[in-house]
Design an enzyme around this catalytic site. Structure first.
Site, PDB file in Angstrom:
ATOM      1  N   HIS A   1       0.848  -1.185   0.000  1.00 56.85           N
ATOM      2  CA  HIS A   1       0.000   0.000   0.000  1.00 56.85           C
ATOM      3  C   HIS A   1       0.886   1.238   0.000  1.00 56.85           C
ATOM      4  CE1 HIS A   1      -4.080  -1.749   1.574  1.00 56.85           C
ATOM      5  NE2 HIS A   1      -3.501  -2.517   0.656  1.00 56.85           N
TER       6      HIS A   1
ATOM      7  N   TYR B   1      -9.651   5.895   6.333  1.00 57.51           N
ATOM      8  CA  TYR B   1      -9.876   6.339   7.711  1.00 57.51           C
ATOM      9  C   TYR B   1     -10.882   7.483   7.634  1.00 57.51           C
ATOM     10  CZ  TYR B   1      -5.724   3.757   9.315  1.00 57.51           C
ATOM     11  OH  TYR B   1      -4.805   2.782   9.637  1.00 57.51           O
TER      12      TYR B   1
ATOM     13  N   PRO C   1      -5.304   0.723  17.960  1.00 55.57           N
ATOM     14  CA  PRO C   1      -4.957   0.236  16.621  1.00 55.57           C
ATOM     15  C   PRO C   1      -4.996   1.301  15.536  1.00 55.57           C
ATOM     16  CG  PRO C   1      -7.198  -0.393  17.176  1.00 55.57           C
ATOM     17  CD  PRO C   1      -6.610   0.222  18.419  1.00 55.57           C
TER      18      PRO C   1
ATOM     19  N   LYS D   1       0.451   0.469  14.864  1.00 55.02           N
ATOM     20  CA  LYS D   1       1.788   0.413  15.437  1.00 55.02           C
ATOM     21  C   LYS D   1       2.082  -0.852  16.247  1.00 55.02           C
ATOM     22  CE  LYS D   1       3.696   3.819  13.743  1.00 55.02           C
ATOM     23  NZ  LYS D   1       3.465   3.106  12.501  1.00 55.02           N
TER      24      LYS D   1
ATOM     25  N   TYR E   1       3.371   6.810  10.116  1.00 59.91           N
ATOM     26  CA  TYR E   1       2.605   5.634   9.701  1.00 59.91           C
ATOM     27  C   TYR E   1       3.505   4.576   9.083  1.00 59.91           C
ATOM     28  CZ  TYR E   1      -1.671   3.184   8.271  1.00 59.91           C
ATOM     29  OH  TYR E   1      -2.686   2.252   8.125  1.00 59.91           O
TER      30      TYR E   1
END
Length: 392
Positions: A75, A204, A293, A297, A385
Site C-alpha cells: 500500500h 480512515y 490500533p 503500530k 505511519y
C-alpha cells in the site's frame, strides 16, 4: 518437577517471541519458547496486519518470512475522509516508503514453520505461572504443561513476550498493572465479511456519526470497523444495521457488502510498563506496551523492540558486554512514546468523543484540514505511519 536449561527463555510465541528466537539462533544463542496456546490457536486467531516497510525488511532479510514481500499487498497510501471528501496521503512521494498488508496470523504461520524447521525448542500448551530470580544470574520460569505437570526453565535471561496480560511483568515492575495507562471512551465494532475490497487502500473516515475504517484481509475478505460504545454487544445488531452504520460513516464510497463471518468489539487502551527490564528479565511487545490500533503500530513496535533486544543479548551473552542491555529500555522507550503519541493523535483526530461539543467538532475538522492541506502535515503522518528508522 521437570527442569530445562537454556540461554534465553522466551514466554510467548507471538511475533516478538518467535522473531527474537529466530534472530538469536542466527547468532548462535539457543532459546526455549513456550506458549499456553496450541499451534492451531496461534495460527488461526485473526489479527490486524499493516506492516511498516522496515518490519517487512527485517522479516524478509532475516529469513523469518522469506516470501513476505511477494505475498503481502503493498500500500502506497491511505485515505483520510472527512466532510464528505477523501484526501489521499501518498507515502512514497512524502517519505520514499510504503506499508504492506499482511495479517499477523500469516506472519506467525511463517515464523512457526521456519522455527520448527530449524529445530527450535518451541513448546505449545505450556502455561507460565511466574518468573523467579530476576536479580540473579539464573532467572527461572515456573510453568505447567497441558496435563498439569510442573516445569521449571532455568536461563541466563528471561524475556516476557506474552502479551498484555503478561505473567513476566510482575517480575519487572512489581505488579501485573505496573505502568502508565489510558482507556478511551469508545471502541471499534469490527467485522470480517466475505466480499472483495471496497477500496484499493485503507480509508480512515471521520464523520458526524463517528469513525470508520475500511480495510482488507484478502482479495475475498474485508475487515471493517466503526466506532461504538466500549460496552456494546457485538451480537446486538443485525447484518443490515451493521452495513447501514458503516455506510453512513463513509459517504462517497459505496461499500461492497457480503456475508459477515465474524464480529467483535475491540476496546481502546494505551499502556506502557513503568519498567522494561529488571536484572535478567525484560519485557517486549504487548507485555511492555499496548497502543490503540488507529496508528497501526502494535506489531511494528514489537519488532522494533526485538531488534534492539537481540543486539543487546548478543553483546551480553557472547561477549559479556552489559552496555547494550543497560541502554535497552531508554532506547526502546524513545520509539514507544513516539508511537503512543502518534496513536493517540490519530485516535483523537478521527473519533467523535461522547461529550464532544460543536466547538470540539469544528476544531477537529480544522485539524484534519491542517494536515491534508499542508505538505509538512502530510509528511509527519506519512513518516509516523510508515515507521521511523530504528535508533541502534
Amino acid at each position: 518437577m521437570t527442569t530445562a536449561r537454556t540461554r534465553v527463555a522466551i514466554i510467548g510465541a507471538g511475533p516478538a517471541g518467535l522473531l527474537l528466537s529466530h534472530l538469536l539462533e542466527k547468532a548462535g544463542i539457543d532459546s526455549i519458547v513456550i506458549d499456553s496456546r496450541t499451534r492451531e490457536e496461534i495460527e488461526t486467531t485473526i489479527r490486524a496486519g499493516i506492516l511498516e516497510q522496515g518490519t517487512v525488511d527485517v522479516l524478509e532479510g532475516s529469513g523469518a518470512s522469506p516470501s513476505i514481500r511477494a505475498k503481502a499487498n503493498k500500500h502506497d497510501g491511505i485515505e483520510l475522509r472527512f466532510a464528505g471528501q477523501g484526501h489521499r496521503i501518498d507515502f512514497p512521494s512524502l517519505t520514499g516508503r510504503s506499508v504492506y498488508l499482511y495479517p499477523q496470523h500469516e506472519v506467525l504461520k511463517d515464523l512457526i514453520e521456519v522455527r520448527l524447521a530449524a529445530g527450535q525448542d518451541l513448546r505449545f500448551g505450556i502455561t507460565a505461572e511466574r518468573v523467579d530470580g530476576s536479580d540473579s544470574d539464573r532467572p527461572r520460569v515456573i510453568a505447567t504443561d497441558a496435563g498439569g505437570g510442573a516445569l521449571e526453565i532455568e536461563a541466563d535471561f528471561v524475556v516476557g513476550a506474552d502479551g498484555s496480560r503478561s505473567v513476566a511483568r510482575p517480575a519487572v515492575t512489581g505488579s501485573s498493572t505496573g505502568g502508565y495507562f489510558r482507556e478511551y471512551p469508545f471502541a471499534w465494532f469490527g467485522i470480517l465479511t466475505e466480499a472483495p475490497p471496497s477500496a484499493e487502500e485503507l480509508i480512515y473516515s471521520n464523520s458526524p456519526d463517528g469513525f470508520a475504517l475500511i480495510s482488507q484481509r484478502s482479495p475475498t475478505v474485508q475487515r471493517m470497523y466503526f466506532q461504538c460504545d466500549p460496552d456494546a454487544d457485538p451480537d446486538a445488531l443485525s447484518e443490515s444495521e451493521i452495513w447501514e452504520a458503516l455506510q453512513a460513516r463513509v459517504p462517497g464510497t459505496t461499500l461492497v457488502e457480503g456475508r459477515i463471518i465474524k464480529r467483535d468489539v475491540l476496546r481502546f487502551r494505551s499502556f506502557v510498563a513503568h519498567e522494561l527490564r529488571r536484572g535478567r528479565v525484560v519485557l517486549v511487545g504487548d507485555a511492555a506496551h499496548t497502543v490503540p490500533p488507529t496508528g497501526a503500530k502494535g506489531m511494528n513496535l514489537a519488532v522494533a523492540d526485538v531488534i534492539l533486544l537481540e543486539l543487546a543479548l548478543r553483546a551480553l551473552l557472547l561477549h559479556n558486554d552489559e552496555s547494550a542491555i543497560d541502554a535497552y529500555a531508554d532506547k526502546a522507550l524513545r520509539r514507544i512514546w513516539k508511537a503512543q503519541h502518534f496513536s493517540w493523535w490519530m485516535t483523537s483526530m478521527l473519533h467523535v468523543a461522547p461529550n464532544a461539543s460543536d466547538f470540539d467538532r469544528l476544531r477537529q475538522l480544522g485539524e484534519l484540514r491542517s494536515v491534508v492541506e499542508s505538505e509538512a502535515g502530510r509528511t509527519y503522518l506519512a513518516e509516523a505511519y510508515t515507521g521511523w528508522p530504528i535508533e541502534l
